[in-house]
Design a protein around this motif. Structure first.
Motif, mmCIF file in Angstrom:
data_model
loop_
_atom_site.group_PDB
_atom_site.id
_atom_site.type_symbol
_atom_site.label_atom_id
_atom_site.label_comp_id
_atom_site.label_asym_id
_atom_site.label_seq_id
_atom_site.Cartn_x
_atom_site.Cartn_y
_atom_site.Cartn_z
ATOM 1 N N PRO A 1 -7.965 2.728 -19.025
ATOM 2 C CA PRO A 1 -9.146 2.233 -18.039
ATOM 3 C C PRO A 1 -9.695 3.430 -17.329
ATOM 4 C CG PRO A 1 -7.084 1.913 -17.047
ATOM 5 C CD PRO A 1 -6.566 2.386 -18.460
ATOM 6 N N PHE A 2 -10.825 3.162 -17.247
ATOM 7 C CA PHE A 2 -11.692 4.249 -16.413
ATOM 8 C C PHE A 2 -11.910 3.889 -15.119
ATOM 9 C CE2 PHE A 2 -15.064 6.817 -14.714
ATOM 10 C CZ PHE A 2 -14.865 8.000 -15.561
ATOM 11 N N VAL A 3 -11.179 3.939 -13.923
ATOM 12 C CA VAL A 3 -11.334 3.163 -12.510
ATOM 13 C C VAL A 3 -12.629 3.870 -11.947
ATOM 14 C CG1 VAL A 3 -10.650 2.607 -10.694
ATOM 15 C CG2 VAL A 3 -9.144 2.689 -12.535
ATOM 16 N N MET A 4 -13.567 3.105 -11.648
ATOM 17 C CA MET A 4 -14.830 3.508 -11.001
ATOM 18 C C MET A 4 -15.624 2.590 -10.486
ATOM 19 S SD MET A 4 -16.169 6.420 -9.412
ATOM 20 C CE MET A 4 -17.113 5.434 -8.120
ATOM 21 N N TYR A 5 -15.213 2.085 -9.279
ATOM 22 C CA TYR A 5 -16.106 1.030 -8.614
ATOM 23 C C TYR A 5 -16.558 1.310 -7.129
ATOM 24 C CZ TYR A 5 -12.992 -1.690 -12.122
ATOM 25 O OH TYR A 5 -12.415 -2.015 -13.323
ATOM 26 N N TYR A 6 -17.896 0.780 -7.273
ATOM 27 C CA TYR A 6 -18.663 1.042 -5.879
ATOM 28 C C TYR A 6 -18.605 -0.074 -4.675
ATOM 29 C CZ TYR A 6 -20.863 4.986 -8.188
ATOM 30 O OH TYR A 6 -21.305 6.273 -8.920
ATOM 31 N N ARG A 7 -18.044 -1.290 -5.093
ATOM 32 C CA ARG A 7 -18.054 -2.447 -4.144
ATOM 33 C C ARG A 7 -16.766 -2.606 -3.748
ATOM 34 N NH1 ARG A 7 -19.601 -6.711 -6.007
ATOM 35 N NH2 ARG A 7 -20.851 -7.477 -4.190
ATOM 36 N N THR A 8 -15.639 -2.026 -3.899
ATOM 37 C CA THR A 8 -14.220 -2.496 -3.609
ATOM 38 C C THR A 8 -13.758 -1.660 -2.387
ATOM 39 O OG1 THR A 8 -13.349 -0.735 -4.925
ATOM 40 C CG2 THR A 8 -13.685 -2.673 -6.027
ATOM 41 N N PHE A 9 -14.704 -0.845 -1.585
ATOM 42 C CA PHE A 9 -14.064 -0.062 -0.448
ATOM 43 C C PHE A 9 -15.138 -0.187 0.672
ATOM 44 C CE2 PHE A 9 -12.653 3.991 1.660
ATOM 45 C CZ PHE A 9 -11.351 3.651 1.893
ATOM 46 N N PRO A 10 -15.503 -1.496 1.125
ATOM 47 C CA PRO A 10 -16.259 -1.494 2.340
ATOM 48 C C PRO A 10 -15.450 -0.970 3.718
ATOM 49 C CG PRO A 10 -15.447 -3.918 1.919
ATOM 50 C CD PRO A 10 -15.083 -2.602 0.715
ATOM 51 N N LEU A 11 -16.330 -0.914 4.536
ATOM 52 C CA LEU A 11 -15.688 -0.266 6.020
ATOM 53 C C LEU A 11 -14.576 -1.164 6.560
ATOM 54 C CD1 LEU A 11 -15.768 1.850 8.022
ATOM 55 C CD2 LEU A 11 -17.591 0.602 9.332
ATOM 56 N N SER A 12 -14.572 -2.581 6.408
ATOM 57 C CA SER A 12 -13.598 -3.364 7.022
ATOM 58 C C SER A 12 -12.074 -3.080 6.134
ATOM 59 C CB SER A 12 -14.030 -4.812 6.706
ATOM 60 O OG SER A 12 -14.289 -5.100 5.406
ATOM 61 N N VAL A 13 -12.361 -2.714 4.502
ATOM 62 C CA VAL A 13 -11.046 -2.755 3.905
ATOM 63 C C VAL A 13 -10.677 -1.024 4.147
ATOM 64 C CG1 VAL A 13 -10.282 -2.111 1.627
ATOM 65 C CG2 VAL A 13 -11.910 -4.096 2.159
#
Length: 265
Positions: free
Chosen positions: A196-208
């Motif tokens: 896999p190539f792990v690169m996501y932009y929407r998985t780490f919002p401020l609440s998380v």
């Protein structure tokens, strides 16, 4: 989006079909000519926000890449700066750039570089300040738990972890659909292709970020606005600096549960 010295679309696709580590090894020579390199404006805003929170003796750059974060740490830390990354190619570029900058011209201590997994740092109670820029999209939730736990251990009691987080684009905007489409494409790629190539932009919002830092044992999790990076239409900052501290050691005369060996690190 790319300068003439940057990678071609074909090269980017080839890199994305490898692993994260191998992909960045291939991208390293051209990385600073892509939009993925942290902009100087973000580095300057971070430096300004952290200046009054020191003093700091030793600083750590998590997933340092080609070393953009050293511009922050070398201005803030008086004794030592260390960069950690899994990619040998990115570390080679960081070393070359640090050497080209020169200690006198760049100011501050020259960086030491270590190839290591940020989820298993070989440090205990060594740093006053840890920073990271644009790296957390490469970690799934379970990996971030390990990352934050080992970062907490690497900080001295009372040490500070800091990283910028951009506000999410407005739902339905072009930016929103661009990030949504990118993440969807990466999930499809990882379902069909290994490694896999792990690169996501929407998985780490401020609440998380707040929840995961608190779960890892950080205290005083808060944010500072970085207004020089712009404001949203509602007046909120487009980017904030997340701050989290390793708790100080309890006073010797305070009653409490026995300390574990990890607590003494």
């Amino acid at each position: 989006m790319f300068s003439p010295q940057g990678p071609s679309a074909r090269e980017l696709v080839g890199q994305a079909l490898t692993s994260v580590e191998r992909g960045y090894d291939l991208l390293a020579p051209a990385f600073d000519h892509t939009p993925f390199r942290t902009p100087d404006a973000v580095l300057a805003a971070t430096t300004r926000a952290l200046t009054g929170l020191g003093p700091f003796d030793r600083g750590l750059d998590l997933c340092c890449g080609t070393g953009a974060g050293f511009h922050v740490l070398r201005r803030l830390c008086r004794r030592a700066v260390v960069g950690v990354d899994r990619s040998a190619g990115m570390l080679a570029q960081a070393a070359a750039q640090a050497q080209a900058a020169g200690g006198e011209r760049a100011g501050g201590p020259p960086p030491a570089l270590l190839r290591a997994d940020a989820r298993a740092l070989p440090f205990r109670g060594a740093f006053d300040l840890a920073v990271s820029f644009g790296a957390f999209g490469h970690f799934l939730a379970a990996d971030r738990r390990a990352l934050f736990a080992t970062t907490r251990a690497a900080l001295r009691p009372g040490g500070l972890l800091a990283f910028p987080v951009a506000a999410p684009p407005r739902v339905g905007s072009a930016g929103y659909w661009l990030l949504w489409g990118f993440d969807a494409a990466m999930r499809a790629r990882n379902a069909l292709w290994h490694p896999p190539f792990v690169m996501y932009y929407r998985t780490f919002p401020l609440s998380v970020a707040r929840a995961e830092l608190t779960a890892a044992g950080f205290t005083g999790v808060r944010t500072l606005p970085l207004p020089e990076l712009g404001l949203r239409p509602d007046g909120a900052p487009r980017c904030r600096l997340v701050l989290a501290r390793r708790p100080p050691e309890p006073a010797a005369d305070q009653a409490g549960p026995p300390l574990t060996r990890r607590d003494h690190t």
